[in-house]
Scaffold this active site. Structure first.
Site: not given
Ligand code: BES
Ligand code: ZN
Ligand code: ZN
Length: 462
Positions: A239, A313
């Site tokens: 990230k 997930r």
């Molecule tokens: N924990 C994050 C989602 C998240 C981000 C929740 C910011 C609340 C605030 C999750 O694990 C994630 O990074 N999801 C990605 C999925 C994508 C790579 C398909 C997302 O939402 O960008």
């Molecule tokens: Zn994530």
């Protein structure tokens, strides 16, 4: 801290004032006090606070402006602001709030602060005598459970890693005599939790799953699952700094599940509760899972890792498949699963997903009644095509280019649920970006109160 003050004749009266009752309040406080308040510029507007002087330098009373019942954006927790604006002392509502339970709960929730790491002493707090008609003990239990959940979310990842979160979950279970099973590290492979292992194996603290069961063995089964990612770096698909900043809260789903579990057990609801919390840190080191890896899940589906940042997930897939094996009557999961949910509905309104229209309607009704808002979104089957795998059966990131991201995440989870009679998934944010009347900026627990009400109605204490 989460309790009301005992009734005392010395409690300072607080008048909740709106445009409709201001004349009446004026006559109860007397002409001199009313003239003083108006002289100071007090108007019956939401959020206004006016102290009324008493004899010998004392505080005779407080006026607090609130919205009228009919105001469309009226905040039923508005009185929570008193918790952070009144000086130390004992207070009571001089006139009855429109909804005594919510006003009183707003106050208790508004008292919350996370000061575990502060070395300065906390500011002294006001206390409230519970208003007539409020269900005092129930509100205190709710406030304490929400504070427990908020504390978990607020705890920094260096203080609440997988080991510490396991301890918190196990301690809660033990407090209520629930039977706990914990599977850690390599044992996850033998116990068939391959995705929990794959996501958590790069971290210094082992991945694990906490599983506890409570209640009469032959009562209706209710399963609760929560995403316990104690920190989400994104893994190898790392990230950016802005996206990682708040990722200590990525165990917000676990915190929500534990909050709800505490409420259910304290209330002694007549159900057989099973709580399943997969716990990992999504870290980066040599053994980290890679983009493109194909992992065989507990259920047997071959999952392709399109993006290591869609880790929630993955761990939920195994946890849901496991909880589903019992064929529970109801299954809920909570997860800070997607950024897309926030884009769609903002921080205060978590989307939820359920195929069962009756369940969805009850969730929406309870949420509205206790003002713990959630919003149903569709498990839109045509989008299943977006999560098809290229070499595996199913992809954790999909081909939608981020379109319908919260929906495709929910569709992914759905593939791991089939025996449960009804299931609902909540994509929670678990965070207040700004202070609100009923709580400071920081960790928040969403949807747990609404579901506690739903469970209380369906499975009342015997
Ligand atoms: N924990 C994050 C989602 C998240 C981000 C929740 C910011 C609340 C605030 C999750 O694990 C994630 O990074 N999801 C990605 C999925 C994508 C790579 C398909 C997302 O939402 O960008
Ligand atoms: Zn994530
Ligand atoms: Zn995550």
């Amino acid at each position: 801290m989460h309790s009301f003050a005992s009734p005392t004749p010395d409690a300072t009266p607080v008048w909740l004032v709106d445009a409709g009752n201001w004349e009446g309040v004026k006559s109860s406080i007397g002409a001199a006090a009313a003239a003083f308040a108006e002289h100071c510029g007090f108007r019956p507007k939401a959020g206004r606070l006016q102290f009324l002087p008493g004899e010998g330098g004392t505080l005779a009373g407080v006026l607090f402006g609130v919205d009228e019942q009919s105001a469309p954006a009226r905040d039923p927790f508005a009185a929570g602001k008193l918790a952070t604006s009144l000086p130390e002392g004992v207070y009571r509502f001089a006139n009855s709030p429109q909804d005594p339970d919510l006003a009183a709960l707003g106050f208790l929730l508004g008292l919350y602060v996370y000061d575990r790491f502060k070395t300065t002493s906390p500011a002294p707090k006001p206390r409230l005598v519970a208003p007539d008609g409020a269900d005092k003990e129930r509100l205190e239990r709710i406030a304490a459970a929400v504070a427990f959940g908020r504390d978990l979310v607020n705890a920094p990842a260096n203080a609440l890693g997988p080991q510490a979160l396991e301890r918190e979950a196990a301690r809660l279970a033990e407090r209520f005599g629930a039977g706990v099973r914990i599977v850690r590290g390599e044992e996850l492979l033998a116990a068939n939790f391959p995705l929990v292992h794959a996501v958590g194996r790069a971290a210094a603290e082992e991945p694990r799953i906490v599983d506890f069961s409570w209640g009469r063995a032959d009562a209706p089964k209710v399963a609760i699952v929560g995403k316990g990612v104690t920190f989400d770096t994104g893994g190898l698909d790392i990230k950016p700094a802005s996206g990682m900043e708040l990722m200590k809260k990525d165990m917000g789903g676990a915190a929500t599940a534990l909050t709800l579990a505490q409420l259910v057990m304290e209330e002694g609801l007549d159900l057989r509760l099973r709580v399943v919390i997969p716990i990992v840190e999504n870290a980066i080191s040599a053994p980290a899972m890679r983009p493109g890896d194909v992992l065989k899940s507990r259920k047997g589906l071959a999952v392709e890792v399109g993006n290591t940042d869609a880790e929630g997930r993955l761990i939920l897939a195994d946890a849901l498949a496991f909880a589903d094996e019992d064929a529970p009557e109801l299954m809920f999961d909570f997860a800070t699963l997607t950024g897309a949910a926030r884009v769609a509905l903002g921080p205060d309104l978590p989307p939820f997903y359920a195929d069962d229209d009756g369940l969805a309607a009850s969730i929406a009704a309870e949420a509205a009644r206790v003002r713990d808002p959630v919003w149903r979104m569709p498990l839109w089957r045509p989008y299943d095509a977006m999560i098809e795998g290229t070499v595996g059966d199913i992809s954790n990131s999909g081909s939608g280019g981020g379109m319908a991201g919260s929906i495709t995440a929910a569709l992914f989870l759905r593939r791991f649920v089939d025996k449960a009679k009804a299931w609902a998934h909540f994509d929670v944010y678990a965070w207040n970006p700004k202070p609100r009347a009923h709580g400071p900026a920081g960790g928040e627990i969403q949807a747990a109160r609404a579901l506690f009400e739903l469970l209380s109605r369906r499975y009342p204490r015997r």
